[in-house]
Design an enzyme around this catalytic site. Sequence first.
Site, PDB file in Angstrom:
ATOM      1  N   GLU A  76      60.790  25.439  33.458  1.00 35.90           N
ATOM      2  CA  GLU A  76      61.365  24.120  33.181  1.00 35.90           C
ATOM      3  C   GLU A  76      60.861  23.081  34.181  1.00 35.90           C
ATOM      4  O   GLU A  76      60.602  21.929  33.814  1.00 35.90           O
ATOM      5  CB  GLU A  76      62.895  24.192  33.209  1.00 35.90           C
ATOM      6  CG  GLU A  76      63.499  25.095  32.145  1.00 35.90           C
ATOM      7  CD  GLU A  76      63.071  24.722  30.731  1.00 35.90           C
ATOM      8  OE1 GLU A  76      63.039  23.510  30.419  1.00 35.90           O
ATOM      9  OE2 GLU A  76      62.747  25.635  29.945  1.00 35.90           O
ATOM     10  N   HIS A  79      57.655  21.616  33.077  1.00 33.49           N
ATOM     11  CA  HIS A  79      57.771  20.520  32.107  1.00 33.49           C
ATOM     12  C   HIS A  79      57.940  19.175  32.804  1.00 33.49           C
ATOM     13  O   HIS A  79      57.365  18.165  32.395  1.00 33.49           O
ATOM     14  CB  HIS A  79      58.968  20.758  31.186  1.00 33.49           C
ATOM     15  CG  HIS A  79      58.731  21.771  30.111  1.00 33.49           C
ATOM     16  ND1 HIS A  79      57.664  21.693  29.233  1.00 33.49           N
ATOM     17  CD2 HIS A  79      59.430  22.881  29.747  1.00 33.49           C
ATOM     18  CE1 HIS A  79      57.715  22.710  28.381  1.00 33.49           C
ATOM     19  NE2 HIS A  79      58.768  23.442  28.682  1.00 33.49           N
TER      20      HIS A  79
END
Length: 330
Positions: A134, A137
Amino acid sequence: MTLPVDGYRLKDISPRAFEHPADRAATAALQSIPSFDRVVRKLLELGYERALRAAYLGSSVRLGPDQLGETWNLHHQVFRTLDVPTDDVPELYVTQFPVANAMTFGAGTPIVVVNSQLVTLLGTPEQRAVLAHEAGHVVADHVLYFTALQILLRLGTSVRLPVLAGLPLAAVRAALLEWSRAAELSCDRAAALVTRDPELVCRTLMLLAAGTAADQLDLSQFMAQAQDYDAGGAGLDRISRRLLDLNVTHPMPVRRARELMAWVRAGDYDRIVGGEFVRRGEEADARTEAGEAAAHYAERFRAAFKDAGDAVGGAAEQLADWLRKDDDRE
């Protein structure tokens, strides 16, 4: 709790260092669609992102040192490894949901959300791998397109809100889905770099796919399964797999594992861990680097617009017309 190696930090690492070629090419192709970025930003301005953020704020738990402190600490560790200042680390939330998953959204101020089942299912190393994914990202600036995709997935392509009249929603959604599947491959690489354990990332993908504990699962068999998925079958089997891929935001777990280990075997992983990587401010032009691969995705996006009932030129005109009408309303 320490990082996998004390003081391990990828100083000034650029996301270009771990960017998968498909991600680079898909992003370049998306940006070549006339007015596409303006349409995405307009979608965010309509207020759906604020509503999505408010929903998580009201129905989830924001983590901190005294709220699932171990998970919160892992979250800060992975951003520190990617050389992100503490003040820039997104807030982390946990929400009640029976599927082990995590997501990042929020174009201006990203937040990371993990489902409760993920915390229950995964141990500390696997949670670190997910949180590092994550973080990838955020560092790779995927959140703008991903937030727009989340909005479209929730709205559906048949929505008939007056403010969206004239916008080819199905085509925009299809293009963003294609991009999303490519972007996920980059973040698997980021997770491998942060954890310094590519096999851990593959094992995490296996656990998320199975939804059960690791003590009765064998990673070597899962990796063999990945090869079977890529090479096995012909004709309708291959077509069926392709159609299945078209309707999801992530590539199939077995394909992700295979792609990651192919990158490791090519030597790039060891080179980056050893300190040889592109640093912030040293990046070449993304479209130039994308080269011929960008043309592949440009054709895929043109096909997406065509499948949605819009010719390429007509879709571009629709996007521009929608922007003009929206500007007139302001």
